[in-house]
Motif scaffolding. Sequence first.
Motif, short mmCIF file in Angstrom:
data_model
loop_
_atom_site.label_atom_id
_atom_site.label_comp_id
_atom_site.label_asym_id
_atom_site.label_seq_id
_atom_site.Cartn_x
_atom_site.Cartn_y
_atom_site.Cartn_z
N UNK A 4 8.87 9.57 -13.97
CA UNK A 4 8.22 10.83 -14.29
C UNK A 4 9.30 11.80 -14.77
N UNK A 5 9.04 12.46 -15.89
CA UNK A 5 9.98 13.46 -16.39
C UNK A 5 9.43 14.85 -16.09
N UNK A 6 10.34 15.80 -15.90
CA UNK A 6 9.90 17.18 -15.69
C UNK A 6 10.81 18.12 -16.46
N UNK A 7 10.22 19.23 -16.90
CA UNK A 7 10.90 20.20 -17.76
C UNK A 7 11.22 21.47 -16.98
N UNK A 8 12.48 21.84 -17.01
CA UNK A 8 12.89 23.15 -16.52
C UNK A 8 13.01 24.02 -17.77
N UNK A 9 11.90 24.67 -18.11
CA UNK A 9 11.81 25.41 -19.37
C UNK A 9 12.35 26.83 -19.16
N UNK A 10 13.49 27.09 -19.79
CA UNK A 10 14.14 28.39 -19.66
C UNK A 10 13.71 29.29 -20.82
N UNK A 11 13.36 30.54 -20.48
CA UNK A 11 12.93 31.48 -21.51
C UNK A 11 13.16 32.91 -21.03
N UNK A 12 13.99 33.63 -21.73
CA UNK A 12 14.25 35.05 -21.44
C UNK A 12 14.62 35.30 -19.97
N UNK A 48 8.38 15.96 -24.16
CA UNK A 48 7.80 16.80 -25.21
C UNK A 48 6.29 16.58 -25.28
N UNK A 49 5.86 15.31 -25.22
CA UNK A 49 4.43 14.98 -25.29
C UNK A 49 3.66 15.58 -24.11
N UNK A 50 4.17 15.37 -22.90
CA UNK A 50 3.48 15.86 -21.70
C UNK A 50 3.35 17.38 -21.70
N UNK A 51 4.39 18.09 -22.08
CA UNK A 51 4.34 19.55 -22.07
C UNK A 51 3.37 20.05 -23.14
N UNK A 53 0.67 18.33 -24.17
CA UNK A 53 -0.67 18.00 -23.68
C UNK A 53 -1.12 18.92 -22.55
N UNK A 54 -0.22 19.17 -21.58
CA UNK A 54 -0.61 19.91 -20.38
C UNK A 54 -0.56 21.43 -20.54
N UNK A 55 0.34 21.92 -21.40
CA UNK A 55 0.56 23.36 -21.46
C UNK A 55 0.46 23.96 -22.86
N UNK A 56 0.31 23.12 -23.89
CA UNK A 56 0.21 23.61 -25.26
C UNK A 56 1.50 24.27 -25.72
N UNK A 57 2.65 23.79 -25.22
CA UNK A 57 3.94 24.36 -25.59
C UNK A 57 4.79 23.32 -26.31
N UNK A 58 5.59 23.77 -27.25
CA UNK A 58 6.57 22.91 -27.89
C UNK A 58 7.93 23.27 -27.30
N UNK A 59 8.62 22.26 -26.75
CA UNK A 59 9.91 22.50 -26.10
C UNK A 59 10.99 21.64 -26.76
#
Length: 131
Positions: A4-12, A48-51, A53-59
């Motif tokens: 399982x992969x997980x994203x620590x999405x940093x923003x501002x 990238x695919x999971x984020x 699909x689940x959140x409508x975000x491009x990371x």
Amino acid sequence: MIQVVCAIIEHKGTVLITQRSSKMAQPLLWEFPGGKVEDGESETDALVREIQEELNLLIVPHKRLVPVTHTYSSSTIELIPYTCSLQSGNILLAEHQAYSWATIDTLLNFSWCPADIPIVEEYLQLKRMQL
């Protein structure tokens, strides 16, 4: 073992975290969003695919952190974290109940899924070293 992969999405100066719904395993606990790596898929492609699909975000995935192996009652997962940057999109929750853009100082205030706790701790150590 399930990868399982997980994203620590940093923003501002914040990080995106998501709360599992009451119908999911580990109900109402918080996690870094992500999902299962499918056969033949790279970790970063899966992320990238999971984020999307689940959140409508491009990371954009950047740095791979230390994977965590955790055994839940039904399965064992290898949770593979990546720091990521947000490229575009507006959040639409497909599976989760809630989300939060959390500051580094508030990450420990959330009730985390057990597998995510070591990742939160490693991430906080990395951020402290950058100060």
